[in-house]
Motif scaffolding. Structure first.
Motif, PDB file in Angstrom:
ATOM      1  N   MET A  52       0.803  -1.232   0.000  1.00  0.00           N
ATOM      2  CA  MET A  52       0.000   0.000   0.000  1.00  0.00           C
ATOM      3  C   MET A  52       0.838   1.286   0.000  1.00  0.00           C
ATOM      4  O   MET A  52       0.404   2.309  -0.504  1.00  0.00           O
ATOM      5  CB  MET A  52      -0.926   0.015   1.222  1.00  0.00           C
ATOM      6  CG  MET A  52      -2.040  -1.005   1.159  1.00  0.00           C
ATOM      7  SD  MET A  52      -3.009  -1.078   2.688  1.00  0.00           S
ATOM      8  CE  MET A  52      -3.788   0.524   2.754  1.00  0.00           C
ATOM      9  N   PHE A  53       2.011   1.222   0.627  1.00  0.00           N
ATOM     10  CA  PHE A  53       2.855   2.427   0.760  1.00  0.00           C
ATOM     11  C   PHE A  53       4.263   2.035   0.319  1.00  0.00           C
ATOM     12  O   PHE A  53       5.188   1.941   1.113  1.00  0.00           O
ATOM     13  CB  PHE A  53       2.838   2.902   2.219  1.00  0.00           C
ATOM     14  CG  PHE A  53       1.446   2.989   2.786  1.00  0.00           C
ATOM     15  CD1 PHE A  53       0.580   3.994   2.361  1.00  0.00           C
ATOM     16  CD2 PHE A  53       0.975   2.056   3.702  1.00  0.00           C
ATOM     17  CE1 PHE A  53      -0.717   4.074   2.853  1.00  0.00           C
ATOM     18  CE2 PHE A  53      -0.319   2.129   4.200  1.00  0.00           C
ATOM     19  CZ  PHE A  53      -1.169   3.133   3.774  1.00  0.00           C
ATOM     20  N   ALA A  54       4.393   1.802  -0.985  1.00  0.00           N
ATOM     21  CA  ALA A  54       5.529   1.036  -1.489  1.00  0.00           C
ATOM     22  C   ALA A  54       6.805   1.833  -1.687  1.00  0.00           C
ATOM     23  O   ALA A  54       7.866   1.252  -1.896  1.00  0.00           O
ATOM     24  CB  ALA A  54       5.142   0.380  -2.810  1.00  0.00           C
ATOM     25  N   GLY A  59      -0.728   7.099  -6.522  1.00  0.00           N
ATOM     26  CA  GLY A  59      -1.973   7.649  -6.015  1.00  0.00           C
ATOM     27  C   GLY A  59      -2.193   7.264  -4.562  1.00  0.00           C
ATOM     28  O   GLY A  59      -1.335   6.645  -3.932  1.00  0.00           O
ATOM     29  N   ASP A  60      -3.376   7.645  -4.064  1.00  0.00           N
ATOM     30  CA  ASP A  60      -3.722   7.367  -2.667  1.00  0.00           C
ATOM     31  C   ASP A  60      -4.176   5.909  -2.537  1.00  0.00           C
ATOM     32  O   ASP A  60      -5.113   5.482  -3.239  1.00  0.00           O
ATOM     33  CB  ASP A  60      -4.837   8.338  -2.251  1.00  0.00           C
ATOM     34  CG  ASP A  60      -5.449   7.948  -0.918  1.00  0.00           C
ATOM     35  OD1 ASP A  60      -4.693   7.640   0.022  1.00  0.00           O
ATOM     36  OD2 ASP A  60      -6.692   7.904  -0.830  1.00  0.00           O
ATOM     37  N   ALA A  61      -3.524   5.164  -1.643  1.00  0.00           N
ATOM     38  CA  ALA A  61      -3.793   3.727  -1.526  1.00  0.00           C
ATOM     39  C   ALA A  61      -5.270   3.437  -1.264  1.00  0.00           C
ATOM     40  O   ALA A  61      -5.841   2.518  -1.867  1.00  0.00           O
ATOM     41  CB  ALA A  61      -2.926   3.135  -0.420  1.00  0.00           C
ATOM     42  N   ILE A  92       1.847   0.539  -4.637  1.00  0.00           N
ATOM     43  CA  ILE A  92       1.167   1.850  -4.674  1.00  0.00           C
ATOM     44  C   ILE A  92       1.968   2.881  -3.886  1.00  0.00           C
ATOM     45  O   ILE A  92       2.463   2.585  -2.796  1.00  0.00           O
ATOM     46  CB  ILE A  92      -0.237   1.745  -4.023  1.00  0.00           C
ATOM     47  CG1 ILE A  92      -1.037   0.582  -4.627  1.00  0.00           C
ATOM     48  CG2 ILE A  92      -1.003   3.057  -4.132  1.00  0.00           C
ATOM     49  CD1 ILE A  92      -2.302   0.245  -3.832  1.00  0.00           C
ATOM     50  N   ASP A  93       2.086   4.090  -4.409  1.00  0.00           N
ATOM     51  CA  ASP A  93       2.626   5.200  -3.603  1.00  0.00           C
ATOM     52  C   ASP A  93       2.047   6.522  -4.079  1.00  0.00           C
ATOM     53  O   ASP A  93       1.805   6.720  -5.264  1.00  0.00           O
ATOM     54  CB  ASP A  93       4.153   5.251  -3.632  1.00  0.00           C
ATOM     55  CG  ASP A  93       4.699   5.957  -2.395  1.00  0.00           C
ATOM     56  OD1 ASP A  93       5.075   5.275  -1.427  1.00  0.00           O
ATOM     57  OD2 ASP A  93       4.696   7.216  -2.380  1.00  0.00           O
ATOM     58  N   LEU A  94       1.862   7.420  -3.107  1.00  0.00           N
ATOM     59  CA  LEU A  94       1.300   8.750  -3.379  1.00  0.00           C
ATOM     60  C   LEU A  94       2.333   9.679  -4.028  1.00  0.00           C
ATOM     61  O   LEU A  94       1.973  10.602  -4.759  1.00  0.00           O
ATOM     62  CB  LEU A  94       0.857   9.337  -2.023  1.00  0.00           C
ATOM     63  CG  LEU A  94       0.024  10.596  -1.990  1.00  0.00           C
ATOM     64  CD1 LEU A  94      -1.319  10.360  -2.681  1.00  0.00           C
ATOM     65  CD2 LEU A  94      -0.218  11.027  -0.534  1.00  0.00           C
TER      66      LEU A  94
HETATM   67  C1  LIG Z   1       7.535   4.883   5.402  1.00  0.00           C
HETATM   68  S1  LIG Z   1       7.460   5.053   3.652  1.00  0.00           S
HETATM   69  C2  LIG Z   1       7.560   3.344   3.192  1.00  0.00           C
HETATM   70  C3  LIG Z   1       8.176   3.129   1.857  1.00  0.00           C
HETATM   71  C4  LIG Z   1       8.549   1.701   1.490  1.00  0.00           C
HETATM   72  N1  LIG Z   1       7.594   0.714   1.939  1.00  0.00           N
HETATM   73  C5  LIG Z   1       9.942   1.358   1.961  1.00  0.00           C
HETATM   74  O1  LIG Z   1      10.073   0.680   2.975  1.00  0.00           O
HETATM   75  O2  LIG Z   1      10.910   1.791   1.332  1.00  0.00           O
HETATM   76  C6  LIG Z   1       5.762   5.435   3.420  1.00  0.00           C
HETATM   77  C7  LIG Z   1       5.401   5.754   1.977  1.00  0.00           C
HETATM   78  O3  LIG Z   1       3.975   5.945   1.940  1.00  0.00           O
HETATM   79  C8  LIG Z   1       3.680   6.920   0.945  1.00  0.00           C
HETATM   80  N2  LIG Z   1       2.314   7.427   1.208  1.00  0.00           N
HETATM   81  C9  LIG Z   1       1.897   8.322   2.121  1.00  0.00           C
HETATM   82  N3  LIG Z   1       0.560   8.458   2.100  1.00  0.00           N
HETATM   83  C10 LIG Z   1       0.102   7.590   1.146  1.00  0.00           C
HETATM   84  C11 LIG Z   1      -1.188   7.247   0.669  1.00  0.00           C
HETATM   85  N4  LIG Z   1      -2.293   7.843   1.145  1.00  0.00           N
HETATM   86  N5  LIG Z   1      -1.285   6.306  -0.306  1.00  0.00           N
HETATM   87  C12 LIG Z   1      -0.165   5.711  -0.816  1.00  0.00           C
HETATM   88  N6  LIG Z   1       1.089   6.019  -0.397  1.00  0.00           N
HETATM   89  C13 LIG Z   1       1.227   6.934   0.572  1.00  0.00           C
HETATM   90  C14 LIG Z   1       4.803   7.936   1.056  1.00  0.00           C
HETATM   91  O4  LIG Z   1       4.975   8.671  -0.130  1.00  0.00           O
HETATM   92  C15 LIG Z   1       6.014   7.018   1.394  1.00  0.00           C
HETATM   93  O5  LIG Z   1       6.735   6.696   0.235  1.00  0.00           O
END
Ligand SMILES: C[S@@+](CC[C@H](N)C(=O)[O-])C[C@H]1O[C@@H](n2cnc3c(N)ncnc32)[C@H](O)[C@@H]1O
Length: 275
Positions: free
Chosen positions: A127-129, A177-179, A149-151
């Motif tokens: 979800m937050f890749a 986009g937003d997960a 997915i990533d915003l």
């Molecule tokens: C803590 S990071 C984790 C990244 C990845 N999993 C890693 O370990 O390298 C959180 C990620 O969530 C993304 N993010 C924040 N809000 C989001 C949303 N509503 N939907 C999708 N991604 C989102 C951010 O852009 C960020 O890249």
């Protein structure tokens, strides 16, 4: 060796503190410098640049990781002002932009754990890749399909570059986009394994994680947990998950991923859900 060279400009205690607060990512060093040593930041940067062989740039991290994109402010101390580098982890290669998309080398053990748990033929929703670290490690190890997915548009673009670099086009689908919106629109009941690596906001997104996960599927629920005793943190996060979830859940395990502050831990709870 590094400590010896820093000791020409710092006390032994100061250099110990500094060494525990820096990360090397490819040919970049990022260092956090305590207030008391800020007047020496340039010379610290130059010393690190000269002493660590492959390093081309040393940055000072002047803000915590923050904002929706979980990025940080970096100030160049020595070398090239270039925030992109190549980083290798467990036979995978990644292009990383340390200023414009989240990246932490400190999650490598967790990435390996998730890649090992992933089963052949699974569909994963990450979800937050970010730049696709977990997605790529899993898809390199097992035949699986990953929705990544990533915003942050910079993170999604780098995820696409990293898929190509690791010859995984077609196994990973990078979506910007937003997960919660993407899951609602196109990924309901799709996932055998769902990753929620935005620990500060897991509760807010738990319903979306449940929505995308099939009945019988697994959610890796990350959170930040305060605990007076380190040994209690994982149990407290299990209790928190069980209080928050809206579905029948079997806890498969839980653990501390890393310490994130004094008496503060990033934890993960692995749960099998039934809908
Ligand atoms: C803590 S990071 C984790 C990244 C990845 N999993 C890693 O370990 O390298 C959180 C990620 O969530 C993304 N993010 C924040 N809000 C989001 C949303 N509503 N939907 C999708 N991604 C989102 C951010 O852009 C960020 O890249």
């Amino acid at each position: 060796m590094l400590k010896n060279s820093l000791e020409s400009i710092l006390t032994s205690e100061e250099s110990d503190e500094l060494i525990s607060a820096f990360d090397q990512i490819g040919n970049i060093i990022i260092v956090r410098i305590p207030e008391s040593l800020l007047s020496k930041k340039k010379i610290i940067g130059e010393t690190l640049l000269n002493q660590v062989k492959i390093v081309k740039s040393v940055f000072y991290q002047s803000s915590p990781v923050e904002g929706d994109f979980r990025t940080r402010n970096l100030e160049i101390l020595a070398g090239e002002d270039n925030t992109e580098t190549e980083y290798k982890e467990f036979n995978c290669k990644f292009i990383v932009d340390v200023a414009n998309a989240f990246f932490s080398p400190r999650l490598s053990t967790e990435r390996e754990r998730i890649a090992k748990l992933t089963q052949e033929g699974e569909t994963m929703v990450n979800m937050f890749a970010g730049i696709g670290m977990f997605s790529i490690m899993a898809a390199r190890k097992k035949k699986c399909t990953v929705y990544s997915i990533d915003l942050n548009p910079v993170a999604s673009k780098l995820c696409e570059k990293n898929m190509a670099l690791n010859k995984l086009a077609g196994k990973i689908i990078s979506i910007n986009g937003d997960a919660s919106k993407i899951i609602q629109d196109q990924l309901t009941d799709k996932s055998d394994r769902t990753l929620m690596l935005l620990p500060e906001r897991s509760d807010e997104f738990l319903d979306s994680a449940i929505n995308t996960t099939k009945s019988g599927g697994i959610i890796h629920y990350y959170s930040h947990m305060h605990a007076d005793k380190k040994s209690e943190a994982a149990k407290l996060s299990e209790e928190h998950y069980l209080k928050t979830t809206s579905v029948k859940s079997e806890i498969l395990g839980s653990k501390i991923v890393r310490a994130v502050g004094p008496r503060y831990y990033q934890t993960v709870v692995d749960v099998k859900i039934t809908k």
